[in-house]
Design a protein around this motif. Sequence first.
Motif, short mmCIF file in Angstrom:
data_model
loop_
_atom_site.label_atom_id
_atom_site.label_comp_id
_atom_site.label_asym_id
_atom_site.label_seq_id
_atom_site.Cartn_x
_atom_site.Cartn_y
_atom_site.Cartn_z
N GLY A 46 21.40 31.98 21.49
CA GLY A 46 22.02 31.51 22.66
C GLY A 46 22.46 32.75 23.45
N GLY A 47 21.70 33.91 23.38
CA GLY A 47 21.89 34.98 23.99
C GLY A 47 22.25 34.73 25.50
N PRO A 48 21.69 33.94 26.19
CA PRO A 48 21.86 33.76 27.64
C PRO A 48 23.05 32.84 28.07
N GLN A 49 23.36 31.83 26.77
CA GLN A 49 24.43 31.06 27.15
C GLN A 49 25.74 31.89 26.98
N ILE A 50 25.64 32.92 25.89
CA ILE A 50 26.85 33.88 25.85
C ILE A 50 27.01 34.88 27.18
N ASP A 51 25.91 35.13 27.81
CA ASP A 51 26.04 35.91 28.94
C ASP A 51 26.67 35.23 30.00
N LEU A 52 26.36 33.94 30.05
CA LEU A 52 26.91 32.87 31.21
C LEU A 52 28.65 32.90 30.98
N MET A 53 28.92 32.72 29.80
CA MET A 53 30.28 32.69 29.46
C MET A 53 31.08 34.10 29.74
N LEU A 54 30.40 35.14 29.22
CA LEU A 54 30.93 36.33 29.42
C LEU A 54 31.17 36.64 31.05
N LYS A 55 30.17 36.24 31.82
CA LYS A 55 30.46 36.22 33.19
C LYS A 55 31.50 35.58 33.77
N ARG A 56 31.72 34.41 33.36
CA ARG A 56 32.95 33.58 33.62
C ARG A 56 34.29 34.26 33.47
N VAL A 57 34.24 35.00 32.27
CA VAL A 57 35.64 35.98 32.10
C VAL A 57 35.50 37.15 32.46
N GLY A 58 34.35 37.45 33.42
CA GLY A 58 34.68 38.78 34.09
C GLY A 58 34.06 40.07 33.26
N LYS A 59 33.47 39.74 32.36
CA LYS A 59 32.51 40.68 31.34
C LYS A 59 31.22 40.87 31.68
N GLN A 60 30.42 42.02 31.62
CA GLN A 60 29.15 42.10 31.45
C GLN A 60 28.58 42.45 30.34
N GLY A 61 27.53 41.50 29.79
CA GLY A 61 26.97 41.88 28.37
C GLY A 61 26.14 43.03 28.58
N GLU A 62 26.20 43.80 27.51
CA GLU A 62 25.53 44.98 27.11
C GLU A 62 24.74 45.10 25.77
N PHE A 63 23.04 45.31 25.96
CA PHE A 63 22.47 45.35 24.69
C PHE A 63 22.01 46.90 24.33
N ILE A 64 22.15 47.21 23.16
CA ILE A 64 21.64 48.56 22.59
C ILE A 64 20.54 48.17 21.52
N GLN A 65 19.12 48.62 21.75
CA GLN A 65 18.20 48.43 20.85
C GLN A 65 17.94 46.57 20.44
N GLY A 66 18.15 46.10 21.42
CA GLY A 66 18.03 44.58 21.29
C GLY A 66 19.21 44.01 20.54
N MET A 67 20.56 44.61 20.53
CA MET A 67 21.73 44.19 19.85
C MET A 67 22.73 44.13 20.92
N ARG A 68 23.55 43.15 21.11
CA ARG A 68 24.60 43.16 21.89
C ARG A 68 25.80 43.76 21.46
N VAL A 69 26.26 44.80 22.16
CA VAL A 69 27.59 45.30 22.15
C VAL A 69 28.72 44.64 21.93
#
Length: 295
Positions: free
Chosen positions: A68-91
Amino acid sequence: MSISQSSARDKAKILAEALPYIQRFHGKTIVVKYGGNAMVEENLKQGFARDVVLLKLVGMNPVIIHGGGPQIDLMLKRVGKQGEFIQGMRVTDAETMDVVEMVLGGSVNKDIVNLINRHGGKAVGLTGKDGAFIRAKKMLVKDRDKIGEWISIGQVGEIESVDPSLITLLDSQDFIPVIAPIGVGENGESYNINADLVAGKLAEILRAEKLILLTNTPGVLDKNGQLLTGLSAQRVDELFADGTISGGMLPKIGSALDAVKKGVKSCHIIDGRVEHALLLEILTDQGVGTLIRDL
Ligand SMILES: Nc1ncnc2c1ncn2[C@@H]1O[C@H](COP(=O)(O)OP(=O)(O)O)[C@@H](O)[C@H]1O
Ligand SMILES: CC(=O)N[C@@H](CCC(=O)OP(=O)(O)O)C(=O)O
């Protein structure tokens, strides 16, 4: 013969051809990782749910782990946060962890459960916190700038142990487990775990016949974009080294290799955007995607 008679015959032939596969996989566990990128279209999601119900009804034990990576990104955007990944893992800071639990443990999990149930299955949604069946600890990743040093990327977990008894109990009562990749630490803290890693570990612990990773590419591609239909451990090492494999494909291949080395009979990375990709892989001899072997 009329057109409708001949197409009915073709259908019957296809059904009959599935028999050896149904016999071979009857009673066997098939772990399916349903990636967030494969959950894009409504009709594909419906098709996925129907396929899972069919597999269960013909006697296999499908166990679903979803992303559900893209679905998490969408919700993060809604709360004003930007998703960040290091070596394929979400910070994953504390606020991101709340969003991950809401999206993976909540909406995405229940959406899949509901879809399967509407098609006649008996799906039960879980996270690794249920029965504390996935125990995790903080994952550290290699620091790219300072050789030999490791860095924290927040509440990202690595799996310490998996207790399979809850899953086997559900299987034995004809339920279909649908698992969100969230683990629990020794002090009750939540961990965000990459879904590919959970799928690989579960396949190993459940002694699965197959691990199938549904994603949004035809399989593993080489530098020219050509599909690699079969990969050995040695070839995977070469592809890692020359940078052909990157981003979200890194944990996928890593866990696929681990799983086959630890006894899972075969692992397939396949295109979840193809209608009935699961049935094609399991019930026909048309190989789809990339097969990973331990050679
Ligand atoms: N060699 C490769 N072959 C195919 N995909 C690759 C490769 N290297 C990196 N990728 C990337 O990995 C992605 C799949 O991983 P990811 O985005 O995490 O999907 P999922 O949500 O299904 O887990 C592909 O869409 C592609 O961008
Ligand atoms: C630590 C980590 O990266 N966790 C993933 C969990 C979801 C996942 O794996 O989703 P896909 O399968 O759709 O990529 C994340 O937060 O995106």
